[in-house]
Each structure stands twice: as structure tokens, then as C-alpha cells.
Design an enzyme around this catalytic site. Structure first.
Site, PDB file in Angstrom:
ATOM      1  N   ARG A  48       0.748  -1.218  -0.028  1.00  0.00           N
ATOM      2  CA  ARG A  48       0.034  -0.021  -0.002  1.00  0.00           C
ATOM      3  C   ARG A  48       0.759   1.137  -0.100  1.00  0.00           C
ATOM      4  O   ARG A  48       0.557   2.364  -0.588  1.00  0.00           O
ATOM      5  CB  ARG A  48      -0.991   0.227   1.081  1.00  0.00           C
ATOM      6  CG  ARG A  48      -1.894  -1.084   1.086  1.00  0.00           C
ATOM      7  CD  ARG A  48      -2.955  -0.975   2.283  1.00  0.00           C
ATOM      8  NE  ARG A  48      -2.696  -0.909   3.460  1.00  0.00           N
ATOM      9  CZ  ARG A  48      -2.479  -2.048   4.359  1.00  0.00           C
ATOM     10  NH1 ARG A  48      -2.979  -3.447   3.713  1.00  0.00           N
ATOM     11  NH2 ARG A  48      -2.105  -2.138   5.551  1.00  0.00           N
ATOM     12  N   LYS A 138     -12.689  14.788   5.178  1.00  0.00           N
ATOM     13  CA  LYS A 138     -13.430  14.294   4.377  1.00  0.00           C
ATOM     14  C   LYS A 138     -14.380  12.941   5.370  1.00  0.00           C
ATOM     15  O   LYS A 138     -13.831  12.484   5.902  1.00  0.00           O
ATOM     16  CB  LYS A 138     -12.946  13.283   3.061  1.00  0.00           C
ATOM     17  CG  LYS A 138     -14.228  12.279   2.402  1.00  0.00           C
ATOM     18  CD  LYS A 138     -13.610  11.349   1.295  1.00  0.00           C
ATOM     19  CE  LYS A 138     -14.051  10.049   1.365  1.00  0.00           C
ATOM     20  NZ  LYS A 138     -13.643   9.149   0.334  1.00  0.00           N
ATOM     21  N   GLU A 179     -19.651  14.537   1.974  1.00  0.00           N
ATOM     22  CA  GLU A 179     -20.069  13.770   1.111  1.00  0.00           C
ATOM     23  C   GLU A 179     -21.374  12.524   1.381  1.00  0.00           C
ATOM     24  O   GLU A 179     -21.068  11.532   1.990  1.00  0.00           O
ATOM     25  CB  GLU A 179     -18.456  12.731   0.944  1.00  0.00           C
ATOM     26  CG  GLU A 179     -18.792  11.655  -0.439  1.00  0.00           C
ATOM     27  CD  GLU A 179     -17.645  10.827  -0.505  1.00  0.00           C
ATOM     28  OE1 GLU A 179     -16.356  11.076   0.189  1.00  0.00           O
ATOM     29  OE2 GLU A 179     -17.546   9.985  -1.616  1.00  0.00           O
ATOM     30  N   LYS A 221     -19.202  17.162  -1.743  1.00  0.00           N
ATOM     31  CA  LYS A 221     -19.047  15.955  -2.693  1.00  0.00           C
ATOM     32  C   LYS A 221     -19.995  15.085  -2.924  1.00  0.00           C
ATOM     33  O   LYS A 221     -20.210  14.146  -2.035  1.00  0.00           O
ATOM     34  CB  LYS A 221     -17.655  15.176  -2.071  1.00  0.00           C
ATOM     35  CG  LYS A 221     -17.229  13.990  -2.725  1.00  0.00           C
ATOM     36  CD  LYS A 221     -15.750  13.400  -2.335  1.00  0.00           C
ATOM     37  CE  LYS A 221     -15.511  12.196  -3.146  1.00  0.00           C
ATOM     38  NZ  LYS A 221     -14.031  12.132  -2.841  1.00  0.00           N
ATOM     39  N   SER A 263     -16.795   9.482  -8.312  1.00  0.00           N
ATOM     40  CA  SER A 263     -16.922   8.780  -9.540  1.00  0.00           C
ATOM     41  C   SER A 263     -17.860   7.790  -9.297  1.00  0.00           C
ATOM     42  O   SER A 263     -18.633   7.385 -10.275  1.00  0.00           O
ATOM     43  CB  SER A 263     -15.762   8.254 -10.351  1.00  0.00           C
ATOM     44  OG  SER A 263     -14.939   7.782  -9.452  1.00  0.00           O
ATOM     45  N   GLY A 264     -18.113   7.052  -8.034  1.00  0.00           N
ATOM     46  CA  GLY A 264     -19.053   6.038  -7.775  1.00  0.00           C
ATOM     47  C   GLY A 264     -19.091   4.973  -8.572  1.00  0.00           C
ATOM     48  O   GLY A 264     -20.240   4.324  -8.558  1.00  0.00           O
ATOM     49  N   GLY A 265     -18.273   4.623  -9.396  1.00  0.00           N
ATOM     50  CA  GLY A 265     -18.389   3.439 -10.132  1.00  0.00           C
ATOM     51  C   GLY A 265     -18.732   3.539 -11.662  1.00  0.00           C
ATOM     52  O   GLY A 265     -18.981   2.519 -12.392  1.00  0.00           O
TER      53      GLY A 265
END
Ligand code: 13P
Length: 347
Positions: A48, A138, A179, A221, A263-265
Site C-alpha cells: 500500500r 472528508k 460527502e 462531494k 465517481s461512484g463506479g
């Protein structure tokens, strides 16, 4: 008056400066590992770290990315040569952001719905992150569309938590990214998504007002108003852009400096195209706020798939990441065209 008020205004404005958007790279270890797993990448702290180093050392990233959202593990990590990531970001003119929620958990008594946790001890965590150089934060709330859901209980619980988080951030000198994500999963129509997004945003801004959050010192967001992934009738890109702007105009005060979408997929190309249309006439002149991106997958995915954990693929993966950042920067100014996809960074 909050001692940080002017600093918060300046930071919020800088996050959504022309040509720029925010890069979300704050996947929790669980989410990051899941994405690594799909690419056959070892799921370790070191992998990571390598991946986040790849992202943050992408040449000229700061031309398109105003700020990047980190996860708690990442904000404490260093480059291979020992330079803290926070220093790399400062040197690259990238504002340091931090995810402070503790994830979406099952909402008691409401099967299929989630509420985001993380308010306990948040004031102290914000103080620590500010000391480490973070200037924005966030918190993601998740709203699922399905039969009989979302319930008012879910929307209200999440909106309340978002507002309390945002107030704590402003008190501690971090610009809150608020968000509320209405998930794209499901077979719902774009009209149903509109209805749910409208209700969610209305409730969120009611709660923000109640908690005394300053609208000129935050960034929203949201997800776009879009057909469910499994819906047989998919709305056109122009419909998505129009419905999204209509919904935002009805709910988001003009004093909010910027809207930075997730963008959510959506595919990387869809996310860029939708953002471009919202920043093109006739919609652009309807927007009192700057409209830009805060994408994770729509910027990172091609790079991650190319890298696959291999040291000899780093430079090429960085070119792919650079290209997506560039496309979305153009889209945020209404200067994107699908032609740009044909000349991706040569890999
Ligand atoms: P995606 O752009 O992949 O939806 O991620 C944005 C984000 O930060 C989710 O919280």
C-alpha cells in the site's frame, strides 16, 4: 468568530481552483486490499505504501490536482528514501486532506441501510491531523436505493453526523468535504435517483444550517444524478448532467465555493464526460459554484491495473494516472473531448 475562518475560506477556494480538482486516495486498508486482491497484488502495508508513493510522485500531478485525501495509515507513511508523504505533497503544491470517518456500519433496525461512524474522539483526531499538516477532511455517508429504502431514519442519521463532523472540522481548522453518496448500485431509474438525491441534499443542508456550519468554508462531494447500474433504461450523458445540475441548484447554497464529485463506479470516460457537460453551456452559466472532481477510481483505476504491484511498471502507471488527471482537469473547464482518450500517455 472562528479563528480559522479566513484560512478555511482560502483553503476551500484553493481546493477547487480553475483547472484543478481533488484526488481521493483515502481507501481504507480493507477497501485498498480488496482492489489489490482483484489485481493479484500482495495485500500488505508495504505494498500500500509503494502504491501511494507511485501516486504522489507522479510528475506534474500538482498541475491538475489541488489536494489529495489520505487515509490514516498513509498520512504517517514515507517514501522509500525516508521523505514523509506530507513533505512530498507540500513540495508538489498538493494540499493534504484526510479521511476522518470510521466507515459505514449497519443502521440498527433498518436492514440494508448504513450510518457512518466516527464522531467519538473526532475533535482530538482533527487536532492531530492539523498538526501533521492536513488542511481539509472528508466524511462519507452512504445512501442505498432499494425497495422501501432509503428511509427518513437513514437519511436523517447520516445528515446529522455529516453536520456534526463538519462543525468539528471548521472548529479545528480543517475544511470539511461533506460527502453524501447515493449509491449507483441497483436497477432504479434516473428519476428515482433524482428523488433520493434531492431529499438527501435537502436534509444535509438543513442539518448543516442547524449545526452552524459555514457554507463558504466547506466543499460538497455529491454523487451524480444517474441511472442505477442495473437499470435497463440508461439516461444519456446530457440527461445526467442536466438532472444533476438541476438537483444541485435546488439544494446547494451559492455561498458554497465548490462541488467536487465522486465517481461512484462510473467508468473513467463517463466520469470525465459528465463533468465536462456540466461545465459546458448551457449548464455552466447555471452554476454559482465551481464544479469539479474528487475522484478515486475514475483517476486511479487504469494506473492500478497497469502497475499490478510491479516495480518496473511504476513509470508507465504514473503516465496513465497523469493522463486521467489531465482529462478531468480539462473536463472541469469544459475542455474535455473523447478525442483526448485516443492519445493517452504513451505506455
Ligand atoms: P470514487 O470516485 O471511486 O467513487 O471514490 C470517491 C471517494 O472518495 C469515495 O468516498
Amino acid at each position: 468568530m472562528n479563528q480559522y475562518a479566513q484560512e478555511l475560506r482560502n483553503t476551500a477556494k484553493a481546493m477547487v481552483a480553475p483547472n484543478q480538482g481533488v484526488l481521493a486516495m483515502d481507501e481504507s486498508n480493507g477497501t485498498c486490499n480488496k482492489r489489490f486482491g482483484k489485481e493479484g497484488i500482495e495485500q500488505t502495508e508495504e505494498k500500500r505504501r509503494q502504491y501511494r508513493e507511485l501516486i504522489l510522485t507522479t510528475p506534474d500531478l500538482g498541475n491538475y490536482i489541488s489536494g489529495a485525501i489520505l487515509y490514516d495509515e498513509t498520512i504517517r507513511q514515507k517514501k522509500e528514501d525516508g521523505t514523509p508523504f506530507t513533505q512530498v505533497m507540500k513540495d508538489g503544491d498538493i494540499i493534504i486532506g484526510i479521511k476522518v470517518d470510521k466507515g459505514a456500519k449497519d443502521l440498527a433496525g433498518h436492514p440494508g441501510e448504513k450510518v457512518t461512524e466516527g464522531l467519538d474522539g473526532l475533535r482530538d483526531r482533527i487536532a492531530e491531523y492539523y498538526q501533521m499538516g492536513a488542511r481539509f477532511a472528508k466524511w462519507r455517508a452512504v445512501i442505498t436505493i432499494g425497495e422501501g429504502i432509503p428511509t427518513p431514519a437513514c437519511i436523517e442519521a447520516n445528515a446529522h453526523a455529516l453536520a456534526r463532523y463538519a462543525a468539528l472540522c471548521q472548529e479545528g481548522g480543517l475544511v470539511p468535504i461533506v460527502e453524501p453518496e447515493v449509491l449507483i448500485d441497483g436497477d432504479h431509474t434516473i428519476d428515482r435517483c433524482y428523488e433520493v438525491t434531492d431529499k438527501t441534499l435537502r436534509t444535509v443542508f438543513d442539518q448543516l444550517r442547524t449545526q452552524g456550519v459555514e457554507f463558504d468554508q466547506m466543499i460538497l462531494k455529491p454523487s451524480m444524478v444517474i441511472s442505477g447500474k442495473q437499470c435497463t433504461q440508461q439516461a444519456t450523458p446530457q440527461q445526467v448532467a442536466e438532472q444533476t445540475i438541476k438537483c444541485l441548484r435546488d439544494n446547494v447554497p451559492a455561498s458554497v465555493p465548490g462541488i467536487a464529485f465522486l465517481s461512484g463506479g462510473q467508468t473513467p470516460e463517463q466520469a470525465a464526460q459528465h463533468l465536462h457537460l456540466m461545465n459546458s453551456e448551457p449548464l455552466k452559466s447555471l452554476c454559482p459554484w465551481r464544479v469539479t472532481f474528487s475522484y478515486a477510481r475514475a483517476i486511479q483505476q487504469p494506473a492500478l491495473e497497469h502497475w499490478k504491484g510491479q516495480t518496473n511498471k511504476v513509470a508507465e502507471a504514473q503516465k496513465l494516472l497523469h493522463h486521467r488527471a489531465q482529462c478531468n482537469s480539462a473536463a472541469s473547464m469544459g475542455n474535455y473531448s473523447p478525442e483526448m482518450e485516443k492519445q493517452p500517455a504513451m505506455v
